[in-house]
Design a protein around this motif. Structure first.
Motif: not given
Length: 231
Positions: A110-117, A129-137, A146-153
């Motif tokens: 995933n390559i983005s200027t900013g992820t907010f979804d 810029i800023i990465h927000y996501s529900r899960k990031n593995n 980074n602003v991530i609800e559940r992050a593994n890695g």
């Protein structure tokens, strides 16, 4: 006889309803290039996005198997948000994580200027810029944080990282903040708000219900506050 006819008609109507639902939920498969805004679609190859799907409340999951890119002109404004989108309570977190509605799932890069979804990412995410996501593995690298609800890695943010629940390695130029975490935190400041296991390395370290090692100029946990090394 009448009861038999009624049962037969009810069963027939049930089959018809199920068939209609299955037909409505039938996923589209497209390769090699398509828009990530296409609802209920599996894209094998390259998916292109230009705005967060959640902005138009589209939660009909798009899945990318390969490379997902997003160029959103307002990404530099994400840091002006009045507060962090991260869950505030365990109830909010559980509701979000267990909700079947998700905008996108990414298997690959995933390559983005900013992820907010409301996104679940499995692989590598690189955000300007800023990465927000529900899960990031996997791996998430953000130019600002980074602003991530559940992050593994592996989670790397130039400024800082916020995670609700995580496992692995967090690295930040300024600071890391997490509610529940197991692993290693490296940053100017490191804060585990509720529960943690592992190692904190920074100028200032703070943790609740922590079992592990703190290395920094000043360290605080439930048992003691101590400079240099604490446990």
């Amino acid at each position: 006889m009448k009861q038999f006819i009624l049962i037969f008609l009810a069963t027939l109507m049930s089959f018809q309803t199920q068939a209609q639902v299955q037909q409505e939920e039938k996923r589209k498969f497209i390769t090699p290039i398509w828009l990530s805004h296409s609802s209920n679609t599996d894209i094998l190859g390259l998916s292109l996005g230009f705005y967060p799907k959640a902005w138009v409340k589209d939660f009909k999951n798009t899945r990318t198997f390969g490379l997902r890119t997003e160029i959103f002109v307002f990404s530099p404004l994400y840091f002006l948000a009045p507060r962090s989108p991260l869950s505030r309570t365990d109830e909010q977190y559980d509701l979000l994580i267990n909700n079947k509605e998700v905008s996108e799932q990414i298997y690959g890069i995933n390559i983005s200027t900013g992820t907010f979804d409301i996104i679940d990412s499995y692989g590598i995410s690189i955000t300007g810029i800023i990465h927000y996501s529900r899960k990031n593995n996997g791996i998430s690298i953000a130019g600002l944080g980074n602003v991530i609800e559940r992050a593994n890695g592996l989670i790397i943010g130039t400024a800082g990282n916020e995670v609700y629940k995580g496992n692995g390695l967090m690295i930040a130029g300024m600071g890391n903040e997490v509610k529940h975490f197991n692993g290693i935190q490296i940053g100017g400041t490191n804060d585990i708000i509720a529960y943690g296991r592992g190692i904190q390395i920074g100028i200032y370290n703070k943790a609740k219900n922590f079992k592990g090692l703190q290395i920094g100029l000043w360290n605080e946990n439930d048992k003691r506050s101590f400079p240099i090394i604490n446990w």
